[in-house]
Design an enzyme around this catalytic site. Structure first.
Site, PDB file in Angstrom:
ATOM      1  N   THR A   1      38.294  41.472  37.893  1.00 48.04           N
ATOM      2  CA  THR A   1      39.276  40.898  38.812  1.00 48.04           C
ATOM      3  C   THR A   1      40.251  40.025  38.033  1.00 48.04           C
ATOM      4  O   THR A   1      39.969  39.616  36.914  1.00 48.04           O
ATOM      5  CB  THR A   1      38.614  40.015  39.896  1.00 48.04           C
ATOM      6  OG1 THR A   1      38.142  38.815  39.295  1.00 48.04           O
ATOM      7  CG2 THR A   1      37.486  40.722  40.609  1.00 48.04           C
ATOM      8  N   CYS A   2      41.352  39.734  38.661  1.00 46.94           N
ATOM      9  CA  CYS A   2      42.300  38.765  38.103  1.00 46.94           C
ATOM     10  C   CYS A   2      42.201  37.492  38.941  1.00 46.94           C
ATOM     11  O   CYS A   2      43.171  36.993  39.471  1.00 46.94           O
ATOM     12  CB  CYS A   2      43.719  39.328  38.061  1.00 46.94           C
ATOM     13  SG  CYS A   2      44.302  39.911  39.650  1.00 46.94           S
ATOM     14  N   SER A   3      40.981  36.984  39.042  1.00 47.64           N
ATOM     15  CA  SER A   3      40.680  35.812  39.856  1.00 47.64           C
ATOM     16  C   SER A   3      39.736  34.889  39.090  1.00 47.64           C
ATOM     17  O   SER A   3      38.959  35.337  38.261  1.00 47.64           O
ATOM     18  CB  SER A   3      40.007  36.254  41.162  1.00 47.64           C
ATOM     19  OG  SER A   3      39.520  35.147  41.881  1.00 47.64           O
TER      20      SER A   3
ATOM     21  N   ALA B   1      43.894  33.863  34.592  1.00 45.66           N
ATOM     22  CA  ALA B   1      42.508  33.953  35.043  1.00 45.66           C
ATOM     23  C   ALA B   1      42.103  35.423  35.136  1.00 45.66           C
ATOM     24  O   ALA B   1      42.808  36.243  35.740  1.00 45.66           O
ATOM     25  CB  ALA B   1      42.347  33.284  36.400  1.00 45.66           C
TER      26      ALA B   1
END
Length: 93
Positions: free
Chosen positions: A26-28, A82
């Site tokens: 994820t980009c979290s 992130a």
């Protein structure tokens, strides 16, 4: 969103051959979208294990691996966006 992510991971897992790997990314930076999804997946799909990338990955990744061997980058710590990734391996029966 987290429930949808878990469903997508479960659906993708059905095509992984024994011994094969699936990367969840994820980009979290949110734990409920990252390691909590991995933990929920592993609790429901007992035929998979988490791959510890500290032992089973490239040495260059060491600065961005957490204590379970999952990849995590944080803007304030790494100067990067992130990002999270975990490698999951289907067990050979």
């Amino acid at each position: 969103m987290a429930d949808r992510q878990l469903t997508l991971l479960q659906r993708a897992s059905v095509v992984v051959r024994p011994g094969g790997r699936l990367v969840y990314a994820t980009c979290s930076s949110e734990p409920d979208e990252n390691e909590m999804i991995v933990d929920r997946f592993l609790a429901s799909e007992t035929g998979f294990r988490l791959v510890d990338l500290r032992r089973d990955g490239r040495a260059e990744l060491a600065p961005v691996l957490d204590d379970r061997g999952m990849l995590r980058t944080l803007p304030f710590e790494h100067g990067l966006e992130a990002f999270f990734a975990a490698a999951l391996q289907r067990q050979v029966k």
